[in-house]
Design a protein around this motif. Structure first.
Motif, PDB file in Angstrom:
ATOM      1  N   GLN A   1      -4.325 -32.509 -78.155  1.00  0.00           N
ATOM      2  CA  GLN A   1      -5.253 -33.618 -77.994  1.00  0.00           C
ATOM      3  C   GLN A   1      -6.628 -33.140 -77.552  1.00  0.00           C
TER       4      GLN A   1
ATOM      5  N   MET B   1      -8.818 -39.143 -64.768  1.00  0.00           N
ATOM      6  CA  MET B   1      -7.640 -39.229 -65.632  1.00  0.00           C
ATOM      7  C   MET B   1      -6.820 -40.459 -65.279  1.00  0.00           C
TER       8      MET B   1
ATOM      9  N   PHE C   1      -9.331 -42.325 -75.299  1.00  0.00           N
ATOM     10  CA  PHE C   1      -7.992 -41.918 -74.918  1.00  0.00           C
ATOM     11  C   PHE C   1      -7.799 -40.409 -74.952  1.00  0.00           C
TER      12      PHE C   1
ATOM     13  N   LEU D   1      -8.755 -38.224 -71.960  1.00  0.00           N
ATOM     14  CA  LEU D   1      -7.772 -38.060 -70.889  1.00  0.00           C
ATOM     15  C   LEU D   1      -7.145 -36.676 -70.969  1.00  0.00           C
ATOM     16  N   PHE D   2      -6.770 -36.276 -72.187  1.00  0.00           N
ATOM     17  CA  PHE D   2      -6.130 -34.971 -72.348  1.00  0.00           C
ATOM     18  C   PHE D   2      -7.138 -33.844 -72.242  1.00  0.00           C
TER      19      PHE D   2
ATOM     20  N   GLY E   1      -7.493 -33.296 -68.719  1.00  0.00           N
ATOM     21  CA  GLY E   1      -6.232 -32.719 -68.275  1.00  0.00           C
ATOM     22  C   GLY E   1      -6.138 -31.251 -68.606  1.00  0.00           C
TER      23      GLY E   1
END
Lengths: 314, 318
Positions: A55, A265, A282, A285-286, A289
């Motif tokens: 991602q 996050m 969206f 977020l990754f 991360g």
């Protein structure tokens, strides 16, 4: 102390124990099962890396990289200013270590050098229990106690959400970890060093600070590094106490609200099923991360190297 | 580090530590250090009690007046009626799932690493890998759970995201797995090798020595480690937030138990605290959050202290 040999399952008559195929089949089966269990841990790491990488790379390929340097982190509006989050993380973990390092090291030195066994038996479990406190509780503590009772009287009215109280709370969380790793390091220093220094006429303070502490320095560095990694990865405390949900401006002021990587996050995940927003929201977020994972992994590897040195040295 | 020059004749040794330390200033410095260290320890201990006290004080209005209703009521839009029952139920279910996932896998992996694997390069890599996994932030595990369990299982089983308590439990199970492995390893390592060697010398297979000699000796330590990991899992909220625990104030769980576990949303006590703590002040949610936090903290602290005390008392000294 052997428990009875009768505990071994049915021995075939005639003494053919060595050749009993059932025992060997069972042995091979159990060996396989345990090996599979060990492999699961490898699979988990692989899955984490694959999930994040897929991602994150997808995001980097599609995103306009100029948005990584806008003045604030507002992912739902397409502003992905990573430095905002990095600064927030830096401030919170810096404050946390400012709290956790002196208190943790101090407690560790006391437990290792000064405490009587009876005191140790009480203090150590309490410290270990402090390590198990859920972070939501500490986040609530930051809002309900630290900000109104400690910060407002000392510094005048600060914002209800601020990075400083979040940092202090994260420090409380990190303290037991720093204490326990550095205590291990201090106890690993051989008594002979202490005895030699005492025999040469030095007082306890000098022995502790000039002999034992430097001897344990690699373990103490490990404790601090591991502590930083833990502080960076903490989510719930900052999500509760530092505010700034939808996004935040880049700020160095710890008395204001702010966001760390983890809080960003959390707030992205919070709205996942309702607001998909921009198609880039969206996956960001990754992306965050992945950055977080790389940073903490790096710190953990460095810390691990220092920990191994504790064992090897003596 | 200091060196002592023992070469040649003069028996005079360069005192490596300043002799100033025997003067009155030295005694003062000694006392000062001890006082500072004692202060550090006292503050650290104080934290735990401060937390408990603060939660109790904040939550007292609810705990004192309607404790039973609070414990058995469900989430509600009115703070006068809302309760934590759904959270307690959710946390219990999560803990059960985590126990089923992390205990067998964790103990099995630990047995493999300690008893079977030997000192190969692969075994050392796996060991380092587990230690690194233990340090990964919990929210990253949430991302893993979201991708693999929520969307992955969802895609396999019909298309909708699988935001159930099972996904939450699996995620938390993976999160505590490294800790279970590490504590089980330490418990196994504490068993003296004489026992292993004696059994093997008498012809037992490795599995037989593990099952009948090593496991009974290591079980107290392994169980303590597992209980502590379960307590840790019970307190986690970040992964659950990502995996999709309910964050709304009002939550209806009216399906049958099995149906709800398999397809319904869920929540947990830490999540409820998170939600309530963020609601606007002045409506009474702060009190509820404090009361819920006190209950969670009390349970976690009691479980931890008990497990640690039991472990310390029953630690076998070989």
């Amino acid at each position: 102390m052997m428990r009875g040999a009768g505990a071994i399952s049915a021995v075939p008559a005639g003494g053919g124990l060595r050749a009993d195929p059932r025992r060997h089949r069972r042995e091979r089966l159990m060996r396989g099962i345990f090996q599979a269990a060990a492999w699961v841990s490898v699979i988990v790491t692989a899955l984490i890396i694959v999930t994040l990488a897929r991602q994150a790379i997808d995001w980097f390929l599609r995103a306009d990289l100029a948005t990584l340097w806008t003045i604030g982190w507002f992912p739902r509006r397409g502003m992905f200013d990573l430095p905002t989050l990095l600064i927030g993380t830096l401030l919170v973990s810096g404050i946390a270590m400012f709290v956790a390092a002196p208190l943790g090291l101090g407690a560790a030195i006391y437990l290792s050098e000064y405490a009587r066994p009876r005191v140790r038996r009480v203090v150590k479990p309490v410290l270990e229990t402090l390590a198990g406190v859920p972070s939501v509780v500490l986040g609530y503590f930051a809002i309900s106690f630290i900000t109104p009772n400690l910060l407002d009287p000392l510094l005048g009215k600060v914002g209800f959400f601020n990075l400083l109280s979040a940092g202090i709370a994260v420090g409380i969380l990190t303290l037991p970890l720093v204490a326990s790793v550095s205590e291990d390091a201090l106890r690993a220093v051989p008594m002979a060093l202490r005895e030699a220094a005492l025999g040469l006429g030095s007082r306890k303070a000098a022995v502790t600070l000039r002999v034992v502490f430097p001897a344990a320095i690699s373990g103490i560095v490990a404790a601090l590094v591991i502590g930083v990694s833990r502080a960076i990865g903490e989510t719930m405390v900052v999500a509760l106490a530092a505010g700034a949900t939808g996004g935040s401006l880049r700020t160095w002021n710890v008395l204001e609200a702010g966001q760390t990587m983890t809080a960003a996050m959390a707030s992205l995940a919070y709205g996942t099923d309702q607001v998909k927003g921009d198609a880039l929201t969206f996956p960001s977020l990754f992306m965050v991360g992945a950055v977080l994972f790389i940073i903490t992994l790096g710190l953990n590897i460095v810390g691990g190297r220092f920990v191994r040195r504790i064992r090897e040295r003596y | 580090m200091t060196t002592v020059d023992t070469s040649a004749s003069p028996p005079i040794v360069e005192a490596p530590i300043s002799l100033r330390s025997t003067t009155r200033g030295g005694r003062l410095r000694d006392g000062l250090l001890k006082a500072l260290l004692l202060l550090a320890v006292a503050l650290s201990l104080l934290m735990l009690f401060a937390l408990l006290a603060e939660m109790l004080i904040e939550g007292a209005p609810v705990l004192r007046t309607r404790l039973w209703g609070f414990l058995t009521g469900g989430l509600n839009s009115s703070p006068a009626v809302a309760g934590v029952w759904q959270g307690i139920k959710g946390t219990l279910m999560l803990v059960v799932i985590v126990a089923f996932v992390a205990f067998p896998l964790g103990v099995g992996a630990a047995i493999h690493l300690e008893e079977y694997a030997g000192d190969t390069r692969f075994a050392r890599i796996v060991d380092v890998n587990i230690r690194n996994l233990a340090g990964v932030p919990s929210i990253v595990y949430g991302l893993l759970g979201l991708s693999i369990f929520v969307y992955g299982i969802g895609a396999l089983a019909g298309g909708r995201p699988f935001r159930t308590v099972i996904a939450g439990g699996l995620t938390l199970g993976v999160l505590v797995l490294p800790i279970v492995i590490i504590t089980a390893q330490e418990a196994l390592r504490a068993v003296p090798s004489g026992i292993r060697e004696g059994a093997l010398a008498l012809g037992a297979t490795r599995w037989e020595t593990i099952r009948h000699h090593i496991m009974p000796a290591a079980t107290p330590g392994i169980l303590t480690g597992t209980v502590l990991s379960l307590a840790r899992a019970a307190g986690e909220a970040a992964p659950l937030l990502v995996v999709g625990a309910v964050t709304g104030v009002f939550f209806v769980g009216s399906q049958g138990l099995v149906e709800q576990i398999v397809s319904g949303r869920f929540t947990a006590l830490p999540m409820i605290i998170f939600v309530w703590a963020r609601l606007p002040a002045g409506q009474g949610w702060g009190v509820l959050a404090g009361a819920a936090a006190f209950i969670l903290l009390l349970i976690v602290v009691l479980v931890n202290l008990t497990a640690i005390m039991l472990r310390n008392r029953y630690e076998q000294k070989w």
